[in-house]
Design a protein around this motif. Structure first.
Motif, mmCIF file in Angstrom:
data_model
loop_
_atom_site.group_PDB
_atom_site.id
_atom_site.type_symbol
_atom_site.label_atom_id
_atom_site.label_comp_id
_atom_site.label_asym_id
_atom_site.label_seq_id
_atom_site.Cartn_x
_atom_site.Cartn_y
_atom_site.Cartn_z
ATOM 1 N N UNK A 88 0.814 -1.267 -0.171
ATOM 2 C CA UNK A 88 -0.197 -0.049 -0.048
ATOM 3 C C UNK A 88 0.842 1.190 -0.078
ATOM 4 N N UNK A 89 0.130 2.279 -0.151
ATOM 5 C CA UNK A 89 0.712 3.600 0.089
ATOM 6 C C UNK A 89 1.432 4.081 1.352
ATOM 7 N N UNK A 90 1.060 3.333 2.273
ATOM 8 C CA UNK A 90 1.756 3.705 3.531
ATOM 9 C C UNK A 90 2.998 3.375 3.738
ATOM 10 N N UNK A 91 3.709 2.657 2.676
ATOM 11 C CA UNK A 91 5.176 2.592 2.655
ATOM 12 C C UNK A 91 6.001 3.726 2.426
ATOM 13 N N UNK A 92 5.172 4.551 1.714
ATOM 14 C CA UNK A 92 5.951 5.729 1.288
ATOM 15 C C UNK A 92 6.177 6.801 2.762
ATOM 16 N N UNK A 93 5.069 6.672 3.753
ATOM 17 C CA UNK A 93 5.107 7.336 4.878
ATOM 18 C C UNK A 93 5.862 7.030 5.835
ATOM 19 N N UNK A 94 6.859 6.135 5.542
ATOM 20 C CA UNK A 94 7.840 5.641 6.539
ATOM 21 C C UNK A 94 9.156 5.543 6.145
ATOM 22 N N UNK A 95 9.939 6.229 6.820
ATOM 23 C CA UNK A 95 11.692 6.388 6.523
ATOM 24 C C UNK A 95 12.182 4.911 6.580
ATOM 25 N N UNK A 96 13.030 4.639 5.698
ATOM 26 C CA UNK A 96 13.886 3.518 6.055
ATOM 27 C C UNK A 96 14.075 2.869 7.444
ATOM 28 N N UNK A 97 14.733 3.866 8.359
ATOM 29 C CA UNK A 97 14.903 3.577 9.696
ATOM 30 C C UNK A 97 13.665 3.125 10.535
ATOM 31 N N UNK A 98 12.607 3.791 10.109
ATOM 32 C CA UNK A 98 11.331 3.489 10.737
ATOM 33 C C UNK A 98 10.672 2.064 10.204
ATOM 34 N N UNK A 99 10.959 1.630 8.770
ATOM 35 C CA UNK A 99 10.788 0.397 8.483
ATOM 36 C C UNK A 99 11.298 -0.762 9.230
ATOM 37 N N UNK A 100 12.607 -0.530 9.659
ATOM 38 C CA UNK A 100 13.375 -1.469 10.383
ATOM 39 C C UNK A 100 12.858 -1.519 11.651
ATOM 40 N N UNK A 101 12.515 -0.536 12.371
ATOM 41 C CA UNK A 101 11.904 -0.411 13.626
ATOM 42 C C UNK A 101 10.581 -1.300 13.653
ATOM 43 N N UNK A 102 9.957 -1.043 12.606
ATOM 44 C CA UNK A 102 8.417 -1.669 12.641
ATOM 45 C C UNK A 102 8.656 -3.190 12.201
ATOM 46 N N UNK A 103 9.751 -3.636 11.439
ATOM 47 C CA UNK A 103 9.972 -4.981 11.325
ATOM 48 C C UNK A 103 10.334 -5.565 12.682
ATOM 49 N N UNK A 104 11.352 -5.024 13.250
ATOM 50 C CA UNK A 104 11.866 -5.579 14.581
ATOM 51 C C UNK A 104 10.788 -5.752 15.718
ATOM 52 N N UNK A 105 9.585 -4.695 15.546
ATOM 53 C CA UNK A 105 8.772 -4.943 16.408
ATOM 54 C C UNK A 105 7.808 -5.891 16.007
ATOM 55 N N UNK A 106 7.558 -6.092 14.923
ATOM 56 C CA UNK A 106 6.577 -7.105 14.519
ATOM 57 C C UNK A 106 7.277 -8.506 14.644
ATOM 58 N N UNK A 107 8.543 -8.775 14.703
ATOM 59 C CA UNK A 107 9.222 -9.999 15.234
ATOM 60 C C UNK A 107 9.287 -10.108 16.695
ATOM 61 N N UNK A 108 9.357 -8.901 17.655
ATOM 62 C CA UNK A 108 9.069 -8.966 18.908
ATOM 63 C C UNK A 108 7.608 -9.412 19.399
ATOM 64 N N UNK A 109 6.594 -9.070 18.590
ATOM 65 C CA UNK A 109 5.261 -9.440 18.665
ATOM 66 C C UNK A 109 5.055 -10.706 18.292
ATOM 67 N N UNK A 110 5.708 -11.404 17.477
ATOM 68 C CA UNK A 110 5.739 -12.802 17.143
ATOM 69 C C UNK A 110 6.238 -13.701 18.227
#
Length: 75
Positions: free
Chosen positions: A27-49
């Motif tokens: 989706x277009x939400x990807x453009x709203x996040x910086x590369x560093x924010x994407x890294x943090x989002x992925x890490x948070x998703x892994x922590x949730x898993x």
């Protein structure tokens, strides 16, 4: 740098998961996040898993200077 740190620290897990879902879905939400924010989002998703599988509470630490991501249980 401080603005990005504040933005990332202000994310809660629900926001992180919604953002990750939007990124994965392309989706277009990807453009709203910086590369560093994407890294943090992925890490948070892994922590949730990890929490879903193992229980407990998990901390995420992303250090761009040392180029390391740590996800650790603190229970």
């Amino acid at each position: 740098m401080e603005r990005q740190k504040e933005a990332v620290e202000g994310l809660n897990r629900r926001t992180v998961m919604a953002g990750l879902a939007a990124i994965v879905a392309g989706g277009n939400a990807e453009a709203a996040y910086s590369p560093k924010e994407k890294i943090h989002i992925a890490a948070m998703a892994l922590a949730q898993s990890m929490e879903d599988v193992h229980g407990g509470s998990w901390d995420v630490h992303v250090d761009h200077e040392r180029r390391v991501v740590v996800i650790v249980s603190h229970t």
